[in-house]
Scaffold this motif. Sequence first.
Motif, PDB file in Angstrom:
ATOM      1  N   HIS A 265       0.750 -22.719   1.859  1.00  0.00           N
ATOM      2  CA  HIS A 265       0.790 -21.842   3.029  1.00  0.00           C
ATOM      3  C   HIS A 265       2.057 -20.974   2.998  1.00  0.00           C
ATOM      4  CE1 HIS A 265       0.336 -20.363   7.116  1.00  0.00           C
ATOM      5  NE2 HIS A 265       1.572 -20.784   7.378  1.00  0.00           N
ATOM      6  N   GLN A 266       3.184 -21.595   2.673  1.00  0.00           N
ATOM      7  CA  GLN A 266       4.438 -20.848   2.598  1.00  0.00           C
ATOM      8  C   GLN A 266       4.383 -19.807   1.475  1.00  0.00           C
ATOM      9  OE1 GLN A 266       7.566 -23.752   2.182  1.00  0.00           O
ATOM     10  NE2 GLN A 266       6.943 -24.857   4.019  1.00  0.00           N
ATOM     11  N   PHE A 267       3.808 -20.200   0.339  1.00  0.00           N
ATOM     12  CA  PHE A 267       3.710 -19.281  -0.795  1.00  0.00           C
ATOM     13  C   PHE A 267       2.759 -18.127  -0.472  1.00  0.00           C
ATOM     14  CE2 PHE A 267       2.391 -18.557  -5.426  1.00  0.00           C
ATOM     15  CZ  PHE A 267       3.543 -17.843  -5.717  1.00  0.00           C
ATOM     16  N   HIS A 268       1.687 -18.449   0.262  1.00  0.00           N
ATOM     17  CA  HIS A 268       0.732 -17.421   0.712  1.00  0.00           C
ATOM     18  C   HIS A 268       1.468 -16.363   1.537  1.00  0.00           C
ATOM     19  CE1 HIS A 268      -3.586 -16.578   2.239  1.00  0.00           C
ATOM     20  NE2 HIS A 268      -2.825 -15.529   2.495  1.00  0.00           N
ATOM     21  N   CYS A 269       2.255 -16.804   2.503  1.00  0.00           N
ATOM     22  CA  CYS A 269       3.010 -15.871   3.352  1.00  0.00           C
ATOM     23  C   CYS A 269       4.025 -15.077   2.540  1.00  0.00           C
ATOM     24  CB  CYS A 269       3.723 -16.635   4.470  1.00  0.00           C
ATOM     25  SG  CYS A 269       2.604 -17.471   5.630  1.00  0.00           S
ATOM     26  N   TYR A 270       4.652 -15.756   1.577  1.00  0.00           N
ATOM     27  CA  TYR A 270       5.652 -15.108   0.727  1.00  0.00           C
ATOM     28  C   TYR A 270       5.009 -14.000  -0.106  1.00  0.00           C
ATOM     29  CZ  TYR A 270       8.941 -14.668  -3.219  1.00  0.00           C
ATOM     30  OH  TYR A 270       9.789 -14.184  -4.179  1.00  0.00           O
ATOM     31  N   LEU A 271       3.839 -14.271  -0.693  1.00  0.00           N
ATOM     32  CA  LEU A 271       3.143 -13.271  -1.499  1.00  0.00           C
ATOM     33  C   LEU A 271       2.701 -12.085  -0.643  1.00  0.00           C
ATOM     34  CD1 LEU A 271       0.936 -15.509  -3.850  1.00  0.00           C
ATOM     35  CD2 LEU A 271       2.987 -14.201  -4.463  1.00  0.00           C
ATOM     36  N   GLU A 272       2.204 -12.359   0.564  1.00  0.00           N
ATOM     37  CA  GLU A 272       1.796 -11.270   1.444  1.00  0.00           C
ATOM     38  C   GLU A 272       2.988 -10.372   1.784  1.00  0.00           C
ATOM     39  OE1 GLU A 272      -0.120 -13.171   4.764  1.00  0.00           O
ATOM     40  OE2 GLU A 272      -2.116 -12.752   3.924  1.00  0.00           O
ATOM     41  N   THR A 273       4.154 -10.987   1.970  1.00  0.00           N
ATOM     42  CA  THR A 273       5.355 -10.208   2.255  1.00  0.00           C
ATOM     43  C   THR A 273       5.727  -9.326   1.067  1.00  0.00           C
ATOM     44  OG1 THR A 273       6.209 -11.922   3.747  1.00  0.00           O
ATOM     45  CG2 THR A 273       7.805 -10.334   2.870  1.00  0.00           C
ATOM     46  N   LEU A 274       5.690  -9.899  -0.142  1.00  0.00           N
ATOM     47  CA  LEU A 274       6.011  -9.127  -1.339  1.00  0.00           C
ATOM     48  C   LEU A 274       5.023  -7.973  -1.532  1.00  0.00           C
ATOM     49  CD1 LEU A 274       6.970 -11.791  -4.058  1.00  0.00           C
ATOM     50  CD2 LEU A 274       8.481 -10.240  -2.815  1.00  0.00           C
ATOM     51  N   ILE A 275       3.729  -8.261  -1.325  1.00  0.00           N
ATOM     52  CA  ILE A 275       2.705  -7.220  -1.470  1.00  0.00           C
ATOM     53  C   ILE A 275       2.955  -6.088  -0.479  1.00  0.00           C
ATOM     54  CG2 ILE A 275       0.245  -6.722  -1.131  1.00  0.00           C
ATOM     55  CD1 ILE A 275      -0.326  -9.514  -2.313  1.00  0.00           C
ATOM     56  N   GLY A 276       3.300  -6.445   0.754  1.00  0.00           N
ATOM     57  CA  GLY A 276       3.599  -5.433   1.760  1.00  0.00           C
ATOM     58  C   GLY A 276       4.788  -4.575   1.367  1.00  0.00           C
ATOM     59  N   GLN A 277       5.810  -5.194   0.759  1.00  0.00           N
ATOM     60  CA  GLN A 277       6.987  -4.444   0.339  1.00  0.00           C
ATOM     61  C   GLN A 277       6.660  -3.480  -0.794  1.00  0.00           C
ATOM     62  OE1 GLN A 277       9.735  -7.592  -0.587  1.00  0.00           O
ATOM     63  NE2 GLN A 277      10.397  -7.849   1.544  1.00  0.00           N
ATOM     64  N   VAL A 278       5.828  -3.950  -1.734  1.00  0.00           N
ATOM     65  CA  VAL A 278       5.452  -3.094  -2.861  1.00  0.00           C
ATOM     66  C   VAL A 278       4.623  -1.910  -2.372  1.00  0.00           C
ATOM     67  CG1 VAL A 278       4.177  -2.975  -5.039  1.00  0.00           C
ATOM     68  CG2 VAL A 278       5.550  -4.992  -4.519  1.00  0.00           C
ATOM     69  N   ARG A 279       3.701  -2.163  -1.427  1.00  0.00           N
ATOM     70  CA  ARG A 279       2.861  -1.084  -0.902  1.00  0.00           C
ATOM     71  C   ARG A 279       3.676   0.000  -0.228  1.00  0.00           C
ATOM     72  NH1 ARG A 279      -1.543  -5.018   2.055  1.00  0.00           N
ATOM     73  NH2 ARG A 279      -2.873  -5.442   0.258  1.00  0.00           N
ATOM     74  N   MET A 280       4.817  -0.363   0.306  1.00  0.00           N
ATOM     75  CA  MET A 280       5.639   0.609   1.027  1.00  0.00           C
ATOM     76  C   MET A 280       6.569   1.399   0.113  1.00  0.00           C
ATOM     77  SD  MET A 280       6.619  -1.256   4.633  1.00  0.00           S
ATOM     78  CE  MET A 280       7.355  -2.715   3.882  1.00  0.00           C
ATOM     79  N   ARG A 281       6.548   1.120  -1.187  1.00  0.00           N
ATOM     80  CA  ARG A 281       7.407   1.852  -2.099  1.00  0.00           C
ATOM     81  C   ARG A 281       7.052   3.331  -2.070  1.00  0.00           C
ATOM     82  NH1 ARG A 281       7.950  -1.864  -7.614  1.00  0.00           N
ATOM     83  NH2 ARG A 281       9.076  -3.587  -6.648  1.00  0.00           N
ATOM     84  N   ALA A 282       8.087   4.156  -2.033  1.00  0.00           N
ATOM     85  CA  ALA A 282       7.863   5.603  -1.954  1.00  0.00           C
ATOM     86  C   ALA A 282       7.085   6.130  -3.144  1.00  0.00           C
ATOM     87  CB  ALA A 282       9.208   6.324  -1.863  1.00  0.00           C
ATOM     88  N   VAL A 283       7.257   5.480  -4.309  1.00  0.00           N
ATOM     89  CA  VAL A 283       6.590   5.960  -5.511  1.00  0.00           C
ATOM     90  C   VAL A 283       5.073   5.811  -5.434  1.00  0.00           C
ATOM     91  CG1 VAL A 283       6.586   3.799  -6.822  1.00  0.00           C
ATOM     92  CG2 VAL A 283       6.856   5.985  -8.027  1.00  0.00           C
ATOM     93  N   LEU A 284       4.580   4.994  -4.494  1.00  0.00           N
ATOM     94  CA  LEU A 284       3.135   4.817  -4.312  1.00  0.00           C
ATOM     95  C   LEU A 284       2.610   5.576  -3.099  1.00  0.00           C
ATOM     96  CD1 LEU A 284       2.705   0.971  -5.002  1.00  0.00           C
ATOM     97  CD2 LEU A 284       2.289   2.870  -6.560  1.00  0.00           C
ATOM     98  N   ALA A 285       3.483   6.289  -2.417  1.00  0.00           N
ATOM     99  CA  ALA A 285       3.117   6.905  -1.141  1.00  0.00           C
ATOM    100  C   ALA A 285       1.926   7.835  -1.256  1.00  0.00           C
ATOM    101  CB  ALA A 285       4.320   7.661  -0.564  1.00  0.00           C
ATOM    102  N   ASN A 286       1.847   8.618  -2.325  1.00  0.00           N
ATOM    103  CA  ASN A 286       0.759   9.583  -2.477  1.00  0.00           C
ATOM    104  C   ASN A 286      -0.418   9.029  -3.266  1.00  0.00           C
ATOM    105  OD1 ASN A 286       2.329  11.355  -1.113  1.00  0.00           O
ATOM    106  ND2 ASN A 286       2.893  12.601  -2.883  1.00  0.00           N
ATOM    107  N   ALA A 287      -0.315   7.763  -3.712  1.00  0.00           N
ATOM    108  CA  ALA A 287      -1.343   7.209  -4.589  1.00  0.00           C
ATOM    109  C   ALA A 287      -2.252   6.212  -3.892  1.00  0.00           C
ATOM    110  CB  ALA A 287      -0.686   6.526  -5.790  1.00  0.00           C
ATOM    111  N   LEU A 288      -1.736   5.504  -2.868  1.00  0.00           N
ATOM    112  CA  LEU A 288      -2.514   4.462  -2.209  1.00  0.00           C
ATOM    113  C   LEU A 288      -3.101   4.981  -0.905  1.00  0.00           C
ATOM    114  CD1 LEU A 288      -0.203   1.354  -2.691  1.00  0.00           C
ATOM    115  CD2 LEU A 288      -2.110   2.104  -4.112  1.00  0.00           C
ATOM    116  N   PRO A 289      -4.306   4.521  -0.565  1.00  0.00           N
ATOM    117  CA  PRO A 289      -4.886   4.904   0.718  1.00  0.00           C
ATOM    118  C   PRO A 289      -4.063   4.344   1.865  1.00  0.00           C
ATOM    119  CG  PRO A 289      -6.203   3.202  -0.341  1.00  0.00           C
ATOM    120  CD  PRO A 289      -5.195   3.656  -1.352  1.00  0.00           C
ATOM    121  N   VAL A 290      -4.249   4.924   3.051  1.00  0.00           N
ATOM    122  CA  VAL A 290      -3.449   4.539   4.217  1.00  0.00           C
ATOM    123  C   VAL A 290      -3.532   3.053   4.493  1.00  0.00           C
ATOM    124  CG1 VAL A 290      -3.158   4.859   6.697  1.00  0.00           C
ATOM    125  CG2 VAL A 290      -3.676   6.822   5.242  1.00  0.00           C
TER     126      VAL A 290
END
Length: 320
Positions: A265-290
């Motif tokens: 459960h803790q690892f699940h939350c940790y991975l979701e946090t990391l995924i959220g951080q990666v999605r917010m990277r500026a380099v992906l801003a124009n590549a990923l859907p909203v």
Amino acid sequence: MSQPTSNQTPSAKQSAAEGPARVPDHSTCRFELHRVVREIDPQPVRKVVDSVFDNLLRLLECLGIIENHLRQLDDADETFAFFQIIHDEARVLVKFIREDALTCKAMNGELLDILDGITFAVSHDLQRVFESGEAIPSSDTPAHTVIGKLYRAHDILTNCLQQSTITLAMTFDKNLVGAKLFDNSDMRYRQSLQLLNDLSALLQLVEGCERSERGALTDLAVGLEKFRSETLELLMYSDWPQFESFCERIKFAGTSRLELEAVLHQFHCYLETLIGQVRMRAVLANALPVQFGTDVPMAVPATMKLDEEVAGWDDFAVAV
């Protein structure tokens, strides 16, 4: 350390005929590092740190030259030879840090730890690239695999040297922003996509364990080892200890269902946090859907898989 001469670069005559190579411009980076170095006191520390910065940038410039030839299989032998030059020069840098920097009596504890960490990181990634065969595929390896291995070797070394430079610079300037030193959105774009793919794959394996699917724990163990060997370097070094800690906790919690559920459960939350951080990277801003900014895990669209043609990466490049 001596800088490789121009006649050591892959297909130098061919490059001249085709036009100037697209080598990263590190003038801004050098300016910022010179500013940092000027403020270092005492002088023996300033001299050592200046030398480390100079050689880190020289290695990065060599990698910038080699990047122009990664897709040219006709230049493969010269490209491999240039990788070997980079390997030898990086070993010289590691030796200098160990024998000159770490023995400098004027160094404080924090700086010694940072420099020691750089020698570990550089040695670790050199071993991964060269002893694992990343940079030197066999002669019967398919062309697309050769290109993939060359790009991976290039990215591993570039990422390591850039992170080492940024970490050392931030020791003296806590407000320094890494993106101010390096503008390499192409590489960070594909690295971010790979990281997003691999973190999402891990999350799916964790969810399979939480549903008690047959063989799910074994699959997760394999997935974790694959991530550690292929993708971990794409995380910041500061994230490595926590990720490794989860790997060990999952390994030892396997005999206790209650303990395993808590760790998963803790690892699940940790991975979701990391995924959220990666999605917010500026380099992906124009590549990923909203919707990629939401908390709902999503797979990377098939149109943006990592095996897409490199020529398409520039279309998505944005400043980091």
